[in-house]
Motif scaffolding. Structure first.
Motif, PDB file in Angstrom:
ATOM      1  N   LEU A  16       0.826  -1.204   0.000  1.00 39.67           N
ATOM      2  CA  LEU A  16       0.000   0.000   0.000  1.00 39.67           C
ATOM      3  C   LEU A  16       0.864   1.258   0.000  1.00 39.67           C
ATOM      4  O   LEU A  16       0.562   2.218  -0.705  1.00 39.67           O
ATOM      5  CB  LEU A  16      -0.927  -0.009   1.223  1.00 39.67           C
ATOM      6  N   THR A  17       1.940   1.264   0.757  1.00 32.86           N
ATOM      7  CA  THR A  17       2.816   2.443   0.798  1.00 32.86           C
ATOM      8  C   THR A  17       3.462   2.702  -0.563  1.00 32.86           C
ATOM      9  O   THR A  17       3.949   3.791  -0.807  1.00 32.86           O
ATOM     10  CB  THR A  17       3.918   2.309   1.868  1.00 32.86           C
ATOM     11  N   GLN A  18       3.432   1.677  -1.416  1.00 34.88           N
ATOM     12  CA  GLN A  18       3.967   1.822  -2.771  1.00 34.88           C
ATOM     13  C   GLN A  18       2.848   2.108  -3.779  1.00 34.88           C
ATOM     14  O   GLN A  18       3.023   1.952  -4.979  1.00 34.88           O
ATOM     15  CB  GLN A  18       4.704   0.548  -3.171  1.00 34.88           C
ATOM     16  N   SER A  19       1.677   2.508  -3.266  1.00 34.76           N
ATOM     17  CA  SER A  19       0.510   2.872  -4.085  1.00 34.76           C
ATOM     18  C   SER A  19      -0.059   1.706  -4.887  1.00 34.76           C
ATOM     19  O   SER A  19      -0.613   1.886  -5.967  1.00 34.76           O
ATOM     20  CB  SER A  19       0.836   4.041  -5.032  1.00 34.76           C
ATOM     21  N   LEU A  60      -6.962   6.462   4.375  1.00 36.35           N
ATOM     22  CA  LEU A  60      -5.915   5.439   4.283  1.00 36.35           C
ATOM     23  C   LEU A  60      -5.198   5.551   2.932  1.00 36.35           C
ATOM     24  O   LEU A  60      -3.967   5.537   2.869  1.00 36.35           O
ATOM     25  CB  LEU A  60      -6.513   4.039   4.459  1.00 36.35           C
ATOM     26  N   TRP A  61      -5.976   5.684   1.860  1.00 35.58           N
ATOM     27  CA  TRP A  61      -5.365   5.790   0.535  1.00 35.58           C
ATOM     28  C   TRP A  61      -4.587   7.101   0.394  1.00 35.58           C
ATOM     29  O   TRP A  61      -3.465   7.119  -0.097  1.00 35.58           O
ATOM     30  CB  TRP A  61      -6.414   5.684  -0.563  1.00 35.58           C
ATOM     31  N   ASN A  62      -5.177   8.199   0.852  1.00 34.94           N
ATOM     32  CA  ASN A  62      -4.525   9.497   0.711  1.00 34.94           C
ATOM     33  C   ASN A  62      -3.218   9.582   1.491  1.00 34.94           C
ATOM     34  O   ASN A  62      -2.309  10.314   1.103  1.00 34.94           O
ATOM     35  CB  ASN A  62      -5.459  10.628   1.152  1.00 34.94           C
ATOM     36  N   LYS A  63      -3.111   8.851   2.589  1.00 34.22           N
ATOM     37  CA  LYS A  63      -1.911   8.899   3.427  1.00 34.22           C
ATOM     38  C   LYS A  63      -1.055   7.644   3.278  1.00 34.22           C
ATOM     39  O   LYS A  63      -0.186   7.382   4.109  1.00 34.22           O
ATOM     40  CB  LYS A  63      -2.310   9.097   4.892  1.00 34.22           C
ATOM     41  N   ARG A  64      -1.283   6.893   2.225  1.00 37.42           N
ATOM     42  CA  ARG A  64      -0.623   5.597   2.039  1.00 37.42           C
ATOM     43  C   ARG A  64       0.899   5.689   2.054  1.00 37.42           C
ATOM     44  O   ARG A  64       1.560   4.804   2.585  1.00 37.42           O
ATOM     45  CB  ARG A  64      -1.106   4.949   0.746  1.00 37.42           C
ATOM     46  N   GLU A  65       1.447   6.735   1.477  1.00 37.77           N
ATOM     47  CA  GLU A  65       2.907   6.835   1.383  1.00 37.77           C
ATOM     48  C   GLU A  65       3.557   7.140   2.722  1.00 37.77           C
ATOM     49  O   GLU A  65       4.737   6.890   2.913  1.00 37.77           O
ATOM     50  CB  GLU A  65       3.276   7.888   0.340  1.00 37.77           C
ATOM     51  N   ASP A  66       2.777   7.682   3.665  1.00 43.70           N
ATOM     52  CA  ASP A  66       3.316   8.039   4.975  1.00 43.70           C
ATOM     53  C   ASP A  66       2.972   7.024   6.062  1.00 43.70           C
ATOM     54  O   ASP A  66       3.297   7.241   7.225  1.00 43.70           O
ATOM     55  CB  ASP A  66       2.772   9.414   5.400  1.00 43.70           C
ATOM     56  N   LEU A  67       2.308   5.943   5.678  1.00 38.02           N
ATOM     57  CA  LEU A  67       1.887   4.950   6.671  1.00 38.02           C
ATOM     58  C   LEU A  67       3.095   4.277   7.312  1.00 38.02           C
ATOM     59  O   LEU A  67       4.079   4.000   6.658  1.00 38.02           O
ATOM     60  CB  LEU A  67       1.011   3.876   6.033  1.00 38.02           C
ATOM     61  N   ASN A  68       2.945   4.020   8.597  1.00 34.97           N
ATOM     62  CA  ASN A  68       3.997   3.323   9.334  1.00 34.97           C
ATOM     63  C   ASN A  68       3.319   2.266  10.201  1.00 34.97           C
ATOM     64  O   ASN A  68       3.258   2.382  11.409  1.00 34.97           O
ATOM     65  CB  ASN A  68       4.794   4.316  10.183  1.00 34.97           C
ATOM     66  N   ILE A  69       2.805   1.235   9.536  1.00 39.93           N
ATOM     67  CA  ILE A  69       2.099   0.164  10.237  1.00 39.93           C
ATOM     68  C   ILE A  69       3.089  -0.976  10.450  1.00 39.93           C
ATOM     69  O   ILE A  69       3.401  -1.725   9.538  1.00 39.93           O
ATOM     70  CB  ILE A  69       0.879  -0.316   9.420  1.00 39.93           C
TER      71      ILE A  69
END
Length: 193
Positions: A16-19, A60-69
């Protein structure tokens, strides 16, 4: 069964972080049902529950690149959902308090100045929520509501399809309705027309 359905939440989060849209779709399919049930139990309103879930996944989609799960996707989603539910409940209380104050203003017309101050504050709240919309959605919404352009004119001006314009306006109205509460939303929409 897709290969994504076999992936762990950690793997899906990394994709997801890679879109990766298919990873996002799998996360959505995996969690939307259980999150809806949880939201519905708290809000006792299926439309509000759907709106909260919709907003959660947009975010979740809009902030996908900044996610730190790092640990569990489920924990992350439940926490985000809980926060949105608290926001809805809080807005309902504010809306209720606002409606009570409107009733008092109608009875005591001597407080017109107070009403104007509240109206100004409400306008600021509405403008703040419009400013919080995603950039393209906000641009389309403002062209429609502030400049009174029709869907065709907006589509030509921005170089997008009329269907995209329509979807953006519909989504913007849904987000504003959820964030502002239905009464404030209706007041705002009728002031524009």
């Amino acid at each position: 069964m897709s290969i994504y359905s076999k992936l762990t939440d950690t793997d899906l989060a990394a994709l997801l972080t890679q879109s990766n849209r298919l990873a996002f779709a799998e996360i959505y399919d995996r969690y939307k049902g259980i999150l809806f049930v949880h939201a519905y139990r708290r809000l006792a309103n299926s439309e509000e529950a759907e709106d909260v879930i919709h907003d959660l996944f947009i975010n979740l989609w809009n902030k996908r690149e900044d996610l730190n799960i790092k640990n569990h996707m489920s924990g992350y989603l439940y926490t985000a959902l809980r926060n949105r539910i608290f926001d809805v409940i809080s807005r309902k209380k504010i809306e209720s308090a606002y409606m009570a104050s409107i009733d008092l203003n109608l009875v005591a017309s001597a407080y017109i100045t107070d009403h104007k101050v509240r109206e100004s504050e409400l306008a600021k709240i509405i403008e703040k929520e419009i400013a919080a919309l995603p950039e393209k959605m906000r641009e389309v919404f403002l062209l429609s509501r502030k400049q009174n352009l029709n869907h065709k004119e907006i589509a030509e001006k921005l170089g997008i399809s009329e269907q995209t314009v329509s979807k953006q306006i519909t989504r913007a109205l849904r987000i504003l309705r959820m964030r502002l509460g239905i009464v404030v939303y209706i007041i705002y929409i009728f002031k524009l027309h």
